[in-house]
Design an enzyme around this catalytic site. Structure first.
Site, short mmCIF file in Angstrom:
data_model
loop_
_atom_site.label_atom_id
_atom_site.label_comp_id
_atom_site.label_asym_id
_atom_site.label_seq_id
_atom_site.Cartn_x
_atom_site.Cartn_y
_atom_site.Cartn_z
N HIS A 64 -1.62 -17.11 -14.33
CA HIS A 64 -2.88 -17.10 -13.98
C HIS A 64 -3.88 -17.16 -15.15
CE1 HIS A 64 -4.94 -13.96 -11.97
NE2 HIS A 64 -5.79 -13.61 -13.10
N ASP A 66 -7.89 -17.17 -16.37
CA ASP A 66 -8.93 -16.98 -15.70
C ASP A 66 -10.34 -17.57 -16.33
OD1 ASP A 66 -8.93 -14.52 -13.87
OD2 ASP A 66 -7.90 -13.72 -15.73
N GLU A 173 -7.05 -13.94 -7.07
CA GLU A 173 -6.49 -12.34 -7.05
C GLU A 173 -7.65 -10.92 -6.48
OE1 GLU A 173 -7.64 -11.75 -11.59
OE2 GLU A 173 -6.41 -10.76 -11.86
N HIS A 200 -6.67 -6.18 -6.07
CA HIS A 200 -7.10 -6.02 -7.71
C HIS A 200 -6.88 -4.66 -8.23
CE1 HIS A 200 -9.23 -6.74 -11.35
NE2 HIS A 200 -8.19 -7.15 -11.19
N HIS A 240 -0.83 -6.41 -10.09
CA HIS A 240 -2.12 -5.85 -9.03
C HIS A 240 -2.05 -4.36 -8.27
CE1 HIS A 240 -5.08 -6.58 -11.67
NE2 HIS A 240 -5.14 -7.66 -11.63
N HIS A 261 1.35 -11.98 -13.08
CA HIS A 261 0.97 -12.19 -14.01
C HIS A 261 0.73 -10.65 -14.32
CE1 HIS A 261 -3.06 -10.90 -12.31
NE2 HIS A 261 -3.68 -10.44 -13.13
N ASP A 330 -2.36 -15.52 -18.33
CA ASP A 330 -3.47 -13.80 -18.22
C ASP A 330 -4.50 -14.47 -18.82
OD1 ASP A 330 -5.45 -12.28 -16.44
OD2 ASP A 330 -4.03 -10.57 -17.59
ZN LIG Z 1 -5.63 -9.40 -13.29
#
Ligand SMILES: [Zn+2]
Ligand SMILES: *[C@@H]1O[C@H](CO)[C@@H](O)[C@H](O)[C@H]1NC(C)=O
Ligand SMILES: *[C@@H]1O[C@H](CO)[C@@H](O)[C@H](O)[C@H]1NC(C)=O
Ligand SMILES: *[C@@H]1O[C@H](CO)[C@@H](O)[C@H](O)[C@H]1NC(C)=O
Ligand SMILES: *[C@@H]1O[C@H](CO)[C@@H](O)[C@H](O)[C@H]1NC(C)=O
Length: 414
Positions: A64, A66, A173, A200, A240, A261, A330
Site C-alpha cells: 500500500h 498513496d 482502497e 475504507h 479497514h 496495510h 502506507d
Molecule cells: Zn488506509
C-alpha cells in the site's frame, strides 16, 4: 576400419589422457561452482549490507502506497507538473515519502499503488474520482518506463523484477468506489485493479467498516460480491473492515486474502490492526497481513520507531507463522512515520533489524515478497477454477442506497 585397428594402442593412451585431463577440469569446475555458491548463499555478514544484498536478489513488494493521492493533494493530479525524479521532500516537504531516487535506495521491487477516494464522495462522485485516480496511476507508471512496469499477475511482477523495474500494481482502497455495482467492479478489474479493500472508514450498504464492531459484517449481497471477486480474480483486502466483516469474508472466500496495510492488534489496540484470533484464521486461509508502519497503528500514539515495527512483524510471525506476514508501509497515506522508517528509502534498515533478530534468509524472502506472490497465485488459481461459473448480476436494492443524488432508471426519449 583397418586403420583404426592398427592404431588401437595409441588411441587407448590418447583416451586415457583425455579422460584424466577432462576429470581434472570437471573437478575444478565443480569446486569453483560450489565455492561460488557457498559464497553467494552466505552473503555479506554486516546486517545492513546483507539486508541490501537480499533485497537486490529477492523481490520486496509493498502492499500500500498513496503516491496517487499525494499527487492529487499536492498537484491537483496535474502529473505534467510533477517530476518523480525530483527530491519531492524538497518540493512538497517531509510529508512526501515517495520519489524515484528514494524508491531505488529502498530497493523496492514491487508496489500496489493505492487508488483512494474519500468516504464523503460515497453515493456522489466516488466512481468518477476513482477513475481519475486510476488515470494518475496508469500515467505515472507509463511516464517512467525505465523505472516502473505495469503488472497485473504474479508472473508479470516477477518478470518486471528480473528486468530491474518496479512492478506496479493497482489496489482500490474502499468499496464505496464501486457504488454497490458488480459491473463497476468488473470494469475496474479491466482497468488493472487487483485488490479491493471492502471498506475504507465508512460502511457500504453491504459491509461494515473498522470501529463499527457491533453491527453486521457482510450482507447477502456482500457475500455474493466476495464470490464474484473470487470468480474474477480480484484479491480481497481486509484492511479497514470491521471484525465481523473479516469473519464473514473469511467464511465466504475460496481464495486467500490480504491485509494490504494493517498491523497487530496485540501490539497496539487500534481497530485498524488484526486481532490474534483473526491472524490465525488468515494463516488457515493461506493469506497475508502486510504490516502498516503508521505511528498510530504501531505504538498507538504519535511517536514510534523501527524497533516497534519489527515487534509487530515478529508478533505476526509468532502468532500466524512466517507464511502470513508481509510489508504494507502506507507511505504517503500518513502524516507520521516511525524514526528509522521515515520514507520508502528505509526498507533495508528494517530487514537489517530482522537479521539482527536472527531471521533466516528464507524468512526474509517470504516477508519481502514471496508470501504476497503466493496469495496472488492462489487468487489466480481460484479464478481459473471458476472460469465456467456465470457472472453474478445481483444488484443492491434502491432502498439500501442513498438516492439523493440519483435519478434512477429512465426510459430513453428521443
Ligand atoms: Zn488506509
Ligand atoms: C524534515 O526532516 C528533516 C530530517 O528528519 C529535519 O531535519 C527537518 O527539520 C524536517 N523539516 C521539516 C520542515 O519538518
Ligand atoms: C523504540 O521505542 C521504544 C519504546 O519507546 C524503546 O524502548 C526503544 O528503545 C526504541 N528503539 C530505538 C532503537 O530507539
Ligand atoms: C541470535 O543468535 C545468536 C547466536 O546463536 C545468539 O547469541 C543471539 O542471542 C541471538 N539473538 C536473538 C535476538 O535471538
Ligand atoms: C444522502 O446523501 C446526501 C448527499 O450526499 C446527504 O446530504 C444525506 O445526508 C445522505 N443521507 C443519508 C441518509 O445518508
Amino acid at each position: 576400419m583397418h586403420e583404426s585397428f592398427v592404431g588401437e594402442n595409441k588411441n587407448r593412451r590418447k583416451w586415457i589422457i583425455i579422460g584424466i585431463v577432462g576429470g581434472i577440469v570437471a573437478l575444478a569446475i565443480i569446486i569453483g561452482l560450489s565455492v561460488g555458491l557457498t559464497r553467494k548463499s552466505s552473503g555479506p555478514s554486516d546486517a545492513f549490507e546483507r539486508a541490501k544484498w537480499i533485497l537486490e536478489n529477492n523481490i520486496l513488494i509493498d502492499g500500500h502506497n498513496d503516491l496517487a493521492w499525494r499527487i492529487l493533494a499536492k498537484a491537483k493530479s496535474k502529473l505534467n507538473n510533477v517530476n518523480l525524479n525530483d527530491d519531492l521532500k524538497k518540493v512538497w516537504g517531509n510529508i512526501s515519502h515517495t520519489d524515484i531516487s528514494r524508491l531505488k535506495e529502498g530497493l523496492l521491487g514491487g508496489q500496489f499503488w493505492a487508488l483512494y477516494v474519500g468516504c464523503k464522495q460515497q453515493y456522489r462522485d466516488a466512481v468518477r474520482a476513482a477513475l481519475e485516480q486510476a488515470d494518475i496511476i496508469r500515467r505515472f507508471i507509463a511516464k517512467y518506463p525505465n523505472v516502473f512496469e505495469y503488472a497485473t499477475t504474479a508472473d508479470q511482477v516477477e518478470e518486471a523484477f528480473t528486468k530491474g523495474k518496479i512492478a506496479s500494481l493497482i489496489g482500490m482502497e474502499g468499496g464505496h468506489m464501486i457504488d454497490s455495482s458488480l459491473a463497476a467492479l468488473r470494469m475496474f478489474y479491466e482497468l488493472g485493479v487487483r485488490y479491493l479493500t471492502l471498506t475504507h472508514n465508512c460502511a457500504t450498504p453491504w459491509a461494515t467498516e473498522n470501529g463499527n464492531e457491533n453491527s453486521f459484517g457482510l450482507t447477502d449481497f456482500g457475500k455474493r460480491l466476495i464470490k464474484e471477486m473470487n470468480r474474477m480474480g480480484m484479491i480481497l483486502d481486509l484492511s479497514h473492515v470491521s471484525v465481523n466483516t473479516m469473519k464473514d469474508a473469511l467464511d465466504t472466500t475460496k481464495a486467500p486474502v490480504m491485509y494490504s496495510h494493517s498491523s497487530a492488534r496485540a501490539k497496539c489496540d487500534s481497530f485498524r490492526n488484526v486481532p490474534d484470533d483473526i491472524l490465525r484464521r488468515v494463516k488457515d486461509n493461506g493469506g497475508v497481513v502486510m504490516v502498516n508502519f503508521y505511528n498510530r497503528f504501531i505504538s498507538c500514539n504519535s511517536k514510534a520507531n523501527l524497533t516497534q515495527v519489527a515487534d509487530h512483524i515478529d508478533h505476526i510471525k509468532q502468532t500466524a507463522g512466517i507464511d502470513t506476514v508481509g510489508i504494507g508501509g502506507d507511505y504517503d497515506g500518513v502524516d507520521l512515520t516511525p524514526i528509522g522508517l521515515e520514507d520508502v528509502s528505509t526498507y533495508p534498515k528494517l530487514f537489517a533489524e530482522l537479521i539482527r533478530r536472527n531471521w533466516s534468509d528464507e524468512d526474509l524472502i517470504k516477508l519481502a515478497g514471496k508470501n504476497i506472490l503466493r496469495v496472488m497465485r492462489g487468487v489466480e488459481k481460484i479464478k481459473e477454477s471458476m472460469a465456467n461459473d456465470p457472472v453474478i448480476e445481483d444488484q443492491v436494492e434502491e432502498k439500501d442506497l442513498n438516492m439523493t443524488c440519483r435519478t434512477g432508471f429512465e426510459e430513453a426519449i428521443s
